[in-house]
Scaffold this motif. Structure first.
Motif, PDB file in Angstrom:
ATOM      1  N   GLY A 114       0.802  -1.284  -0.011  1.00 43.28           N
ATOM      2  CA  GLY A 114      -0.089  -0.030   0.002  1.00 43.28           C
ATOM      3  C   GLY A 114       0.885   1.201   0.211  1.00 43.28           C
ATOM      4  N   LEU A 115       1.905   1.108   0.743  1.00 42.73           N
ATOM      5  CA  LEU A 115       2.716   2.396   0.668  1.00 42.73           C
ATOM      6  C   LEU A 115       3.435   2.461  -0.587  1.00 42.73           C
ATOM      7  CD1 LEU A 115       4.483   1.992   4.199  1.00 42.73           C
ATOM      8  CD2 LEU A 115       3.026   3.873   3.713  1.00 42.73           C
ATOM      9  N   LEU A 116       4.041   1.582  -1.340  1.00 39.09           N
ATOM     10  CA  LEU A 116       4.512   1.682  -2.607  1.00 39.09           C
ATOM     11  C   LEU A 116       3.263   2.216  -3.595  1.00 39.09           C
ATOM     12  CD1 LEU A 116       6.501  -1.477  -2.903  1.00 39.09           C
ATOM     13  CD2 LEU A 116       7.398   0.882  -2.728  1.00 39.09           C
ATOM     14  N   ASN A 117       2.192   1.842  -3.387  1.00 37.12           N
ATOM     15  CA  ASN A 117       1.047   2.221  -4.062  1.00 37.12           C
ATOM     16  C   ASN A 117       0.750   3.765  -4.127  1.00 37.12           C
ATOM     17  OD1 ASN A 117       0.516   0.106  -5.703  1.00 37.12           O
ATOM     18  ND2 ASN A 117      -0.918  -0.854  -4.203  1.00 37.12           N
ATOM     19  N   LEU A 118       0.743   4.271  -2.800  1.00 35.78           N
ATOM     20  CA  LEU A 118       0.669   5.529  -2.493  1.00 35.78           C
ATOM     21  C   LEU A 118       1.763   6.560  -3.091  1.00 35.78           C
ATOM     22  CD1 LEU A 118      -0.645   5.268   1.179  1.00 35.78           C
ATOM     23  CD2 LEU A 118      -1.969   5.891  -0.932  1.00 35.78           C
ATOM     24  N   ALA A 119       3.020   6.044  -2.968  1.00 34.30           N
ATOM     25  CA  ALA A 119       4.138   6.612  -3.494  1.00 34.30           C
ATOM     26  C   ALA A 119       4.215   6.761  -5.020  1.00 34.30           C
ATOM     27  CB  ALA A 119       5.314   6.050  -3.065  1.00 34.30           C
ATOM     28  N   GLY A 120       3.550   5.997  -5.802  1.00 31.49           N
ATOM     29  CA  GLY A 120       3.414   5.964  -7.129  1.00 31.49           C
ATOM     30  C   GLY A 120       2.329   6.899  -7.615  1.00 31.49           C
ATOM     31  N   HIS A 123      -4.968   7.172  -9.490  1.00 29.80           N
ATOM     32  CA  HIS A 123      -5.938   7.914  -9.435  1.00 29.80           C
ATOM     33  C   HIS A 123      -6.447   8.326  -8.136  1.00 29.80           C
ATOM     34  CE1 HIS A 123      -6.138   6.974 -13.676  1.00 29.80           C
ATOM     35  NE2 HIS A 123      -6.089   5.470 -13.389  1.00 29.80           N
ATOM     36  N   GLN A 124      -7.004   9.738  -8.275  1.00 31.11           N
ATOM     37  CA  GLN A 124      -7.462  10.275  -6.998  1.00 31.11           C
ATOM     38  C   GLN A 124      -8.719   9.692  -6.376  1.00 31.11           C
ATOM     39  OE1 GLN A 124      -5.918  12.882  -5.948  1.00 31.11           O
ATOM     40  NE2 GLN A 124      -7.054  13.132  -4.070  1.00 31.11           N
ATOM     41  N   GLU A 125      -9.435   8.993  -7.120  1.00 30.40           N
ATOM     42  CA  GLU A 125     -10.658   8.148  -6.457  1.00 30.40           C
ATOM     43  C   GLU A 125      -9.996   6.862  -5.768  1.00 30.40           C
ATOM     44  OE1 GLU A 125     -10.339   7.367 -11.029  1.00 30.40           O
ATOM     45  OE2 GLU A 125     -10.709   9.205  -9.938  1.00 30.40           O
ATOM     46  N   THR A 126      -9.201   6.463  -5.943  1.00 32.62           N
ATOM     47  CA  THR A 126      -8.503   5.146  -5.352  1.00 32.62           C
ATOM     48  C   THR A 126      -7.798   5.413  -4.245  1.00 32.62           C
ATOM     49  OG1 THR A 126      -6.830   5.059  -7.079  1.00 32.62           O
ATOM     50  CG2 THR A 126      -8.887   3.619  -7.419  1.00 32.62           C
ATOM     51  N   TYR A 127      -7.137   6.892  -4.420  1.00 34.61           N
ATOM     52  CA  TYR A 127      -6.167   7.136  -3.180  1.00 34.61           C
ATOM     53  C   TYR A 127      -6.689   6.936  -1.887  1.00 34.61           C
ATOM     54  CZ  TYR A 127      -2.616   9.996  -0.857  1.00 34.61           C
ATOM     55  OH  TYR A 127      -1.745  10.470   0.131  1.00 34.61           O
ATOM     56  N   SER A 128      -7.674   7.539  -1.509  1.00 40.19           N
ATOM     57  CA  SER A 128      -8.297   7.383  -0.073  1.00 40.19           C
ATOM     58  C   SER A 128      -8.634   6.162   0.340  1.00 40.19           C
ATOM     59  CB  SER A 128      -9.531   8.381  -0.091  1.00 40.19           C
ATOM     60  OG  SER A 128     -10.648   7.746  -0.766  1.00 40.19           O
ATOM     61  N   SER A 132      -6.573   4.550   3.220  1.00 42.62           N
ATOM     62  CA  SER A 132      -7.346   3.859   4.407  1.00 42.62           C
ATOM     63  C   SER A 132      -6.863   2.275   4.618  1.00 42.62           C
ATOM     64  CB  SER A 132      -8.866   3.568   4.059  1.00 42.62           C
ATOM     65  OG  SER A 132      -9.586   3.201   5.319  1.00 42.62           O
ATOM     66  N   GLU A 133      -6.692   1.705   3.644  1.00 43.63           N
ATOM     67  CA  GLU A 133      -6.326   0.066   3.872  1.00 43.63           C
ATOM     68  C   GLU A 133      -4.709   0.105   4.301  1.00 43.63           C
ATOM     69  OE1 GLU A 133      -7.120  -1.560   0.108  1.00 43.63           O
ATOM     70  OE2 GLU A 133      -9.172  -1.480   0.108  1.00 43.63           O
ATOM     71  N   THR A 134      -3.946   0.794   3.928  1.00 36.10           N
ATOM     72  CA  THR A 134      -2.660   0.860   4.311  1.00 36.10           C
ATOM     73  C   THR A 134      -2.418   1.390   5.740  1.00 36.10           C
ATOM     74  OG1 THR A 134      -1.750   1.372   2.120  1.00 36.10           O
ATOM     75  CG2 THR A 134      -0.487   1.796   3.965  1.00 36.10           C
ATOM     76  N   VAL A 135      -3.303   2.372   6.293  1.00 36.76           N
ATOM     77  CA  VAL A 135      -2.933   2.566   7.585  1.00 36.76           C
ATOM     78  C   VAL A 135      -3.810   1.631   8.429  1.00 36.76           C
ATOM     79  CG1 VAL A 135      -4.124   4.355   9.149  1.00 36.76           C
ATOM     80  CG2 VAL A 135      -3.240   5.114   7.230  1.00 36.76           C
ATOM     81  N   ASN A 136      -5.009   0.839   8.066  1.00 36.73           N
ATOM     82  CA  ASN A 136      -5.598  -0.162   8.834  1.00 36.73           C
ATOM     83  C   ASN A 136      -4.484  -1.332   8.876  1.00 36.73           C
ATOM     84  OD1 ASN A 136      -7.260  -1.589  10.040  1.00 36.73           O
ATOM     85  ND2 ASN A 136      -8.097  -2.458   8.190  1.00 36.73           N
ATOM     86  N   ASN A 137      -3.980  -1.833   7.959  1.00 33.22           N
ATOM     87  CA  ASN A 137      -2.912  -2.804   8.050  1.00 33.22           C
ATOM     88  C   ASN A 137      -1.795  -2.383   8.998  1.00 33.22           C
ATOM     89  OD1 ASN A 137      -4.354  -4.664   6.513  1.00 33.22           O
ATOM     90  ND2 ASN A 137      -3.601  -3.790   4.597  1.00 33.22           N
ATOM     91  N   GLY A 138      -1.178  -1.187   8.709  1.00 31.22           N
ATOM     92  CA  GLY A 138       0.053  -0.807   9.529  1.00 31.22           C
ATOM     93  C   GLY A 138      -0.547  -0.707  11.026  1.00 31.22           C
ATOM     94  N   LEU A 139      -1.654  -0.153  11.519  1.00 30.13           N
ATOM     95  CA  LEU A 139      -1.842  -0.214  12.675  1.00 30.13           C
ATOM     96  C   LEU A 139      -2.302  -1.584  13.454  1.00 30.13           C
ATOM     97  CD1 LEU A 139      -4.503   2.787  12.871  1.00 30.13           C
ATOM     98  CD2 LEU A 139      -2.456   2.813  13.939  1.00 30.13           C
TER      99      LEU A 139
END
Length: 173
Positions: A114-120, A123-128, A132-139
């Motif tokens: 997810g972090l790698l996807n966010l760095a690349g 699309h704006q509609e899939t960013y949130s 959300s999934e990346t933060v959830n998994n990280g927590l």
């Protein structure tokens, strides 16, 4: 019909205990990697199987993964103290390899992905959604790792014979 139900029920138990076997084998693999004494390997296997199956059983009954991991790790922590007295080795020799199979590898992998996807470029509609999934998994990863550390450490702290304040160090001349 009843035979199929009986076979299905028994297969679930076989698969359940197979998970316990693999928890134990993974722990023994790490124990060998950490070069623990051979006399401790069976105890490490038993502790990892029991702790892992406890977590699996709680998850099966829809308990939270963090709480399930904490309970499984605490069980391993208390068992490590019992085995430490029987096998004459420090409790971490038993506990650390036994909890490693409960480390949330897939969640950490999903978080990193997810972090790698966010760095690349995304699309704006899939960013949130990805955020959300990346933060959830990280927590979840962080809280599960804290549960593992606390679950192993708390039983050792609770069963100490003397407090740290009462420990006296010898003066060197």
């Amino acid at each position: 019909s009843q035979l199929c139900l009986f076979i299905s029920f028994n297969m679930e138990w076989v698969l359940f205990f197979e998970k316990g076997f693999w928890f134990g084998m993974a722990a023994v693999g790490f124990a060998v990697l950490f070069n623990v004494p051979v006399r401790t390997l069976l105890a490490v296997f038993i502790m990892a199987a029991v702790g892992g199956l406890t977590r699996t059983l709680m998850l099966q009954y829809e308990a939270n993964i963090i709480v399930s991991t904490l309970v499984g790790a605490m069980l391993i922590g208390f068992m490590s103290i019992l085995f430490a007295h029987k096998k004459h080795a420090p409790p971490p020799v038993f506990a650390i390899p036994a909890v490693i199979p409960m480390v949330p590898g897939i969640l950490a992998y999903k978080m990193a992905l997810g972090l790698l996807n966010l760095a690349g470029d995304i699309h704006q509609e899939t960013y949130s959604q990805i955020l959300s999934e990346t933060v959830n998994n990280g927590l979840k990863v962080m809280l599960i790792l804290m549960s593992l550390a606390g679950g192993v450490g708390v039983p050792m702290l609770l069963t100490r014979k003397e407090s740290a304040k009462e420990i006296r160090f010898k003066k060197r001349v």
